[in-house]
Motif scaffolding. Structure first.
Motif, short mmCIF file in Angstrom:
data_model
loop_
_atom_site.label_atom_id
_atom_site.label_comp_id
_atom_site.label_asym_id
_atom_site.label_seq_id
_atom_site.Cartn_x
_atom_site.Cartn_y
_atom_site.Cartn_z
N UNK A 46 0.84 -1.21 0.00
CA UNK A 46 0.00 0.00 0.00
C UNK A 46 0.87 1.25 0.00
N UNK A 47 1.92 1.22 0.86
CA UNK A 47 2.78 2.40 0.98
C UNK A 47 3.51 2.67 -0.33
N UNK A 48 4.00 1.59 -0.94
CA UNK A 48 4.75 1.77 -2.19
C UNK A 48 3.85 2.34 -3.28
N UNK A 49 2.68 1.70 -3.43
CA UNK A 49 1.74 2.13 -4.47
C UNK A 49 1.30 3.56 -4.23
N UNK A 50 1.00 3.87 -2.96
CA UNK A 50 0.55 5.20 -2.59
C UNK A 50 1.63 6.25 -2.88
N UNK A 51 2.86 5.94 -2.42
CA UNK A 51 3.95 6.89 -2.62
C UNK A 51 4.25 7.09 -4.09
N UNK A 52 4.27 6.00 -4.84
CA UNK A 52 4.58 6.10 -6.27
C UNK A 52 3.53 6.94 -6.99
N UNK A 53 2.27 6.76 -6.58
CA UNK A 53 1.21 7.54 -7.24
C UNK A 53 1.28 9.01 -6.83
N UNK A 54 1.52 9.24 -5.54
CA UNK A 54 1.54 10.62 -5.07
C UNK A 54 2.73 11.40 -5.62
N UNK A 55 3.86 10.72 -5.75
CA UNK A 55 5.09 11.42 -6.10
C UNK A 55 5.44 11.36 -7.58
N UNK A 56 4.91 10.37 -8.30
CA UNK A 56 5.39 10.19 -9.67
C UNK A 56 4.30 9.85 -10.69
N UNK A 57 3.49 8.85 -10.35
CA UNK A 57 2.57 8.39 -11.39
C UNK A 57 1.25 9.16 -11.43
N UNK A 58 0.87 9.80 -10.35
CA UNK A 58 -0.40 10.53 -10.30
C UNK A 58 -1.55 9.65 -10.73
N UNK A 59 -2.42 10.24 -11.57
CA UNK A 59 -3.58 9.47 -12.05
C UNK A 59 -3.31 8.86 -13.41
N UNK A 60 -2.04 8.74 -13.78
CA UNK A 60 -1.68 8.19 -15.08
C UNK A 60 -0.75 9.18 -15.80
N UNK A 61 -0.10 8.72 -16.84
CA UNK A 61 0.85 9.57 -17.56
C UNK A 61 0.64 9.44 -19.07
N UNK A 62 1.00 10.52 -19.77
CA UNK A 62 1.11 10.44 -21.23
C UNK A 62 2.59 10.44 -21.56
N UNK A 63 3.04 9.44 -22.26
CA UNK A 63 4.46 9.35 -22.63
C UNK A 63 4.64 9.71 -24.09
N UNK A 64 5.76 10.39 -24.34
CA UNK A 64 6.12 10.60 -25.74
C UNK A 64 6.39 9.22 -26.35
N UNK A 65 6.00 9.05 -27.57
CA UNK A 65 6.05 7.72 -28.18
C UNK A 65 7.44 7.07 -28.14
N UNK A 66 8.50 7.93 -28.10
CA UNK A 66 9.86 7.36 -28.12
C UNK A 66 10.43 7.17 -26.71
#
Lengths: 393, 237
Positions: A46-66
């Motif tokens: 829970x802590x890992x998922x929570x921290x990763x979402x709060x600090x980096x992944x948010x509600x999802x990401x758009x990546x440049x195709x490359x």
């Protein structure tokens, strides 16, 4: 009849004294250890998922195709112009762009390859403390993670030189000032990278409104961006590797509690085998008094299963206060836990959910009942006349 | 009407490749209210016959009708029901359950009969009073003497007021005084409740109390006599 059998079984196992309590204590330890281990792993997850979402992944990401985070050599070529809808969202604080470029940092004559990450200082999408990038400085204000700062031996207000190649491949260099060192459990925003303002990074690279990726806030549905060079990555996709690693860790920890539970079950099995061997005369007497073989098997099975019930009760007596205390205070993790492979906070709060408690209770009771039943099948083969004399196979 | 009737009973046990015959051609009728003993030396088949009559074993040949039920054709469940509802057992080694108190041991057959708590208490106390051991109601068997344990065992057999009590060497582990006390008590219960008692014994003391004595020799009935009991009063003991 079940109530009568239950009453008799309870009398029998309480009457057995120390033997019963030794089994009960072993089972209670297994029960508490399983819940603790699983609660620890669940809390860690829970802590890992929570921290990763709060600090980096948010509600999802758009990546440049490359963009390929696993291949640093492609970083410099994996950015592009933001789609109009993205720009609109960024202006409304519904998205934050991140530009990533490679470079080097020079500290005390040593150089190290780094990633220079640009972020909007005013963003509120992720919990990265980007507001520090607005600090007044004659150098480029930069934020480092504590691991990175330790590695390059930099403290707040220290300066260092960074070098990069702009979009045309020309080398350039400038000095940065460490305006803030962030303590984060998420290594992906810490190790080998420095954070500066995205506008500054764009100007350093001579890039326009470009980014490597953008992050959506949590709880916002991903908009349909009609631009082929931007690929949506949902939180589930971003967390997939972590979830897989957690599953591996869970499977590894299962070994420990299977051993613990096996010890408890072995004790019950041994007690049952011994009880049937030593209590043949009692079995014969019960049959003579009018018990059927099925009722006698049920009695001995319930006796064994009651060890499990008592184990749960005893486990609950010392386990519940211990779990409540641990869940409230957390467990301080040693620094070496970083090497565990996950983003872990300094203090971990295990999660002892109802599902975990129910599943463990069912696992303990189910396995104890099965193990209790197996030896009792011998009763069906016992001749009452031989049993009455304490004999029989 | 006979409550036990056996016709041509034989019992054989496998012994290696051969078969050992424990009983042969047993024809027997026992009426309600009898105080009868099957006597004979060790290995004569007394216990085997008692076990068949108690629906704990099946005959290899012949038929045994106990309280209107053919033992050889009873299922495990029906045999258990017969023992539970209508038979009482007294064993040489008492066979009391060590973790239960005197009360709980005597209560056990009533629990199996699914009797309510008040009725159980009433019957247990009556049975313990009859055998003169009410004051030990909360004791565990380990705290009792041999004589007291056998009294509890008798109380357990009698508590449901069965039609037939089967007693296998009930005095073998008792001293002379306790043996006579127990036997006097059983005789009293036989008179008072008209319960049929069937003993398997080779104890001379028991034989004095019997009204009918059936002698088994090598698995056969060799003598069946009726006689006047010669009980020994506690004062004489």
């Amino acid at each position: 009849m079940i109530m009568v059998t239950l009453k008799l079984a309870l009398k029998n196992i309480l009457g057995a004294g120390l033997r019963t309590w030794l089994n009960v204590i072993i089972l209670s330890i297994a029960f508490v250890a399983i819940i603790f281990t699983q609660g620890f792993i669940e809390g860690m997850g829970n802590a890992i998922v929570n921290d990763m979402q709060e600090m980096l992944y948010g509600g999802g990401q758009y990546w440049h195709e490359k963009y390929d985070p696993q291949n640093p050599l492609t970083i410099d070529g994996s950015h592009g112009e933001l789609a109009p809808k993205m720009k609109n969202m960024i202006n409304n604080d519904k998205m934050v762009p991140i530009l990533i470029r490679s470079g080097s940092i020079y500290v005390n004559g040593n150089s190290q390859v780094i990633q220079i990450k640009g972020i909007k200082p005013e963003q509120n999408v992720i919990e990265l403390p980007s507001e520090h990038l607005n600090t007044e400085s004659e150098y480029i204000p930069a934020i480092l993670g504590s691991r990175m700062a330790d590695k390059v031996n930099l403290k707040e207000n220290d300066q260092a030189t960074i070098r990069w190649r702009d979009k045309d491949g020309t080398f350039d260099a400038a000095d940065i000032e460490v305006v803030h060192i962030m303590h984060t459990s998420v290594q992906a925003i810490d190790n080998g990278q420095i954070w500066i303002s995205i506008s500054k990074l764009r100007s350093m690279m001579e890039l326009g409104d470009e980014a490597t990726l953008t992050i959506l806030p949590q709880g916002i549905e991903a908009p349909n961006i009609v631009a082929s060079q931007w690929l949506y990555k949902s939180p589930d996709v971003l967390l997939q590797d972590i979830q897989n690693m957690l599953k591996t860790k869970t499977a590894g920890s299962m070994f420990m509690y299977i051993v613990l539970l096996a010890m408890g079950l072995l004790a019950i099995f041994d007690t049952q085998v011994l009880a049937i061997f030593r209590r043949k005369k009692e079995i014969g007497t019960l049959i003579a008094l009018g018990m059927t073989r099925r009722q006698t098997i049920l009695l001995f099975t319930i006796e064994g299963a009651l060890h499990g019930v008592l184990g749960l009760i005893v486990g609950a007596v010392y386990g519940i206060p211990a779990f409540a205390w641990i869940a409230n205070k957390g467990i301080k993790l040693p620094d070496m836990m970083d090497q565990f492979g996950f983003a872990l906070s300094a203090r971990l709060y295990p999660s002892f959910g109802l599902k975990l408690l129910l599943m463990t209770t069912l696992l303990v009771l189910g396995s104890v009942t099965i193990v209790s039943f197996l030896p009792t099948r011998r009763i069906a083969r016992l001749e009452p006349t031989e049993a009455l004399q304490g004999r029989g196979k | 009407m006979a409550i036990i009737e056996t016709v041509g009973i034989a019992k054989r046990y496998p012994m290696g490749k051969r078969k050992f015959t424990a009983l042969r051609d047993i024809d027997l009728k026992i009426e309600k209210g009898e105080f009868t003993g099957i006597v004979g030396p060790s290995g004569s088949g007394k216990t085997t016959l008692l076990n068949i009559i108690g629906a704990l074993d099946h005959p290899s040949e012949g038929s045994a009708t106990v309280l209107g039920k053919k033992v050889e054709s009873l299922s495990h469940k029906d045999a258990a029901r017969l023992r539970n509802q209508r038979l009482g057992f007294i064993f040489q080694t008492y066979n009391l359950l060590p973790v239960y108190t005197v009360y709980e041991n005597v209560e056990l057959p009533l629990l199996l009969l699914k009797m309510n708590k008040e009725k159980r208490r009433e019957l247990v106390e009556t049975a313990l009073k009859r055998v003169g051991i009410l004051d030990k109601i909360d004791s565990k068997p380990a705290q009792l003497s041999g004589g007291e344990r056998q009294r509890v065992s008798v109380a357990r057999a009698m508590v449901k007021e069965p039609d037939l009590v089967l007693a296998d060497e009930p005095t073998a582990n008792l001293d002379v005084a306790n043996s006579h006390n127990i036997l006097n008590m059983m005789l009293e219960l036989n008179r008072e409740l008209e319960t049929t008692f069937l003993f398997a014994t080779h104890d001379e003391k028991v034989m004095r109390y019997l009204r009918r004595q059936i002698t088994l020799t090598d698995g056969r009935i060799t003598e069946d006599i009726e006689k006047e009991p010669e009980p020994v009063s506690p004062e004489e003991v």
